[in-house]
Motif scaffolding. Sequence first.
Motif, short mmCIF file in Angstrom:
data_model
loop_
_atom_site.label_atom_id
_atom_site.label_comp_id
_atom_site.label_asym_id
_atom_site.label_seq_id
_atom_site.Cartn_x
_atom_site.Cartn_y
_atom_site.Cartn_z
N ALA A 1 -55.95 63.40 13.88
CA ALA A 1 -56.21 63.86 15.28
C ALA A 1 -56.70 62.94 16.19
CB ALA A 1 -57.37 64.84 15.03
N ASN A 2 -57.72 61.77 15.70
CA ASN A 2 -58.08 61.07 16.56
C ASN A 2 -57.01 59.96 16.83
OD1 ASN A 2 -60.69 61.78 16.70
ND2 ASN A 2 -61.15 60.04 15.05
N TRP A 3 -55.88 59.52 16.05
CA TRP A 3 -54.83 58.90 16.57
C TRP A 3 -54.00 59.59 17.58
CZ3 TRP A 3 -49.29 59.90 15.70
CH2 TRP A 3 -48.75 58.83 16.07
N ILE A 4 -54.04 60.74 17.57
CA ILE A 4 -53.26 61.60 18.45
C ILE A 4 -53.94 61.66 19.87
CG2 ILE A 4 -52.43 63.78 19.40
CD1 ILE A 4 -51.74 64.51 16.39
N MET A 5 -55.21 61.74 19.88
CA MET A 5 -56.04 61.87 21.00
C MET A 5 -56.05 60.36 21.64
SD MET A 5 -59.50 63.69 20.14
CE MET A 5 -59.43 65.55 19.23
N ALA A 6 -56.12 59.31 20.59
CA ALA A 6 -56.01 57.90 21.44
C ALA A 6 -54.74 57.57 22.22
CB ALA A 6 -56.26 57.07 20.11
N HIS A 7 -53.76 58.37 21.99
CA HIS A 7 -52.46 58.13 22.57
C HIS A 7 -52.21 58.95 23.67
CE1 HIS A 7 -51.41 54.77 20.17
NE2 HIS A 7 -51.82 55.28 19.01
N HIS A 8 -53.15 60.09 23.54
CA HIS A 8 -52.88 61.38 24.75
C HIS A 8 -53.51 60.86 26.03
CE1 HIS A 8 -52.08 65.25 25.89
NE2 HIS A 8 -53.49 65.71 26.04
N PRO A 9 -53.01 61.21 27.05
CA PRO A 9 -51.55 61.96 27.27
C PRO A 9 -50.44 60.92 27.40
CG PRO A 9 -52.63 61.69 29.37
CD PRO A 9 -53.55 61.06 28.46
N ARG A 10 -49.31 61.24 27.17
CA ARG A 10 -48.06 60.55 27.39
C ARG A 10 -46.98 61.70 27.42
NH1 ARG A 10 -47.03 56.15 23.17
NH2 ARG A 10 -49.23 55.57 23.76
N ASP A 11 -45.62 61.10 27.79
CA ASP A 11 -44.58 61.96 27.87
C ASP A 11 -43.87 62.07 26.60
OD1 ASP A 11 -42.93 59.78 27.82
OD2 ASP A 11 -42.58 59.81 30.12
N LEU A 12 -42.87 63.01 26.22
CA LEU A 12 -42.23 63.33 24.91
C LEU A 12 -41.45 62.11 24.66
CD1 LEU A 12 -41.32 64.97 22.87
CD2 LEU A 12 -39.62 65.88 24.25
N ASP A 13 -40.95 61.35 25.51
CA ASP A 13 -40.27 60.06 25.02
C ASP A 13 -40.95 58.92 24.59
OD1 ASP A 13 -37.74 61.15 25.96
OD2 ASP A 13 -37.85 60.32 27.98
N ALA A 14 -42.36 59.00 25.17
CA ALA A 14 -43.32 57.98 24.55
C ALA A 14 -43.81 58.45 23.27
CB ALA A 14 -44.50 57.74 25.70
N TRP A 15 -44.02 59.58 23.20
CA TRP A 15 -44.51 60.13 21.94
C TRP A 15 -43.41 60.03 20.76
CZ3 TRP A 15 -49.02 61.22 20.64
CH2 TRP A 15 -50.26 61.73 21.47
N VAL A 16 -42.10 60.29 21.10
CA VAL A 16 -41.17 60.01 20.27
C VAL A 16 -40.90 58.44 19.71
CG1 VAL A 16 -38.44 60.02 19.70
CG2 VAL A 16 -39.81 61.89 20.91
N VAL A 17 -41.04 57.54 20.46
CA VAL A 17 -41.21 56.27 20.09
C VAL A 17 -42.31 55.99 19.25
CG1 VAL A 17 -41.66 53.73 21.24
CG2 VAL A 17 -39.99 55.43 22.15
N LEU A 18 -43.54 56.35 19.58
CA LEU A 18 -44.67 55.88 18.82
C LEU A 18 -44.53 56.64 17.46
CD1 LEU A 18 -47.74 55.27 18.56
CD2 LEU A 18 -48.27 57.26 19.77
N PHE A 19 -44.05 58.01 17.36
CA PHE A 19 -44.05 58.80 16.08
C PHE A 19 -43.13 58.06 15.09
CE2 PHE A 19 -46.80 62.10 17.46
CZ PHE A 19 -47.40 62.69 16.42
N ARG A 20 -41.75 57.80 15.85
CA ARG A 20 -40.82 57.05 15.09
C ARG A 20 -41.31 55.76 14.39
NH1 ARG A 20 -35.39 58.26 18.50
NH2 ARG A 20 -34.79 60.20 17.48
N ALA A 21 -42.17 55.13 14.98
CA ALA A 21 -42.66 53.52 14.74
C ALA A 21 -43.79 53.88 13.71
CB ALA A 21 -43.47 53.10 15.94
N THR A 22 -44.42 55.12 13.44
CA THR A 22 -45.32 55.31 12.67
C THR A 22 -45.08 56.25 11.57
OG1 THR A 22 -46.77 55.41 14.64
CG2 THR A 22 -47.87 56.22 12.56
N PHE A 23 -44.40 57.29 11.77
CA PHE A 23 -43.97 58.24 10.69
C PHE A 23 -42.55 58.18 10.19
CE2 PHE A 23 -47.72 60.04 12.66
CZ PHE A 23 -48.75 60.26 11.45
N ALA A 24 -42.16 58.76 9.02
CA ALA A 24 -40.94 58.96 8.79
C ALA A 24 -40.13 60.48 9.29
CB ALA A 24 -40.54 58.88 7.09
N PHE A 25 -38.93 60.28 9.34
CA PHE A 25 -38.41 61.52 9.69
C PHE A 25 -38.85 62.15 10.83
CE2 PHE A 25 -35.45 65.01 8.98
CZ PHE A 25 -34.61 64.80 8.16
N THR A 26 -39.02 61.41 11.83
CA THR A 26 -39.71 62.29 13.16
C THR A 26 -38.89 61.82 14.31
OG1 THR A 26 -41.00 60.37 13.28
CG2 THR A 26 -41.90 62.33 12.36
#
Length: 185
Positions: free
Chosen positions: A114-139
């Motif tokens: 939750a804190n990781w999400i808050m630390a990166h919020h707000p951002r648009d969907l494209d930026a979220w996708v880049v962040l998730f793909r760099a951090t998690f699998a199958f995202t």
Amino acid sequence: MTWYCDVAPGHPLHGPYHDTEYGFPVTDETVLFERLCLEIFQAGLSWVLVLKKRPALNAAFAGFVVDRVAAFDEADRARLLADAGIIRNRRKIDAVIRNAATVQALRASHGGLANWIMAHHPRDLDAWVVLFRATFAFTGREVVNEFLMSIGVLPGAHGPACPVSARLATLDDPWSGRPEPAPAP
């Protein structure tokens, strides 16, 4: 545009999820992890299938308790691949186990998911996708979009005429706050 709100009312599986979970802000680690995993399992499949298999997925993945899933080994993988009650996709199963270890690492770096999400919020969907793909699998894009909408981070979970929209507008938004400091090592 078709909203989830248009198909969910009265449906025995969609209805309760739509009315009480989808789009509601949540910060509990187990709930966040389960929601991310369900979105991963949904990729390429229908949401109603995931909702039907949700109880079996919870049982098979130890209630989506991060530490328990992160400890899964090859015997657990074999057990999961043999379980006809769940979605048996090796890549998705491996991603869930790997992502549990990632969430554990986020506790050290950010104090939790939750804190990781808050630390990166707000951002648009494209930026979220880049962040998730760099951090998690199958995202991929759809997994990230639906996950973030389902937990109340991104708007769009409910249409403006949906009664749930009015309820959500009255709730506190935990995502608008600042992240708590990470615990000292």
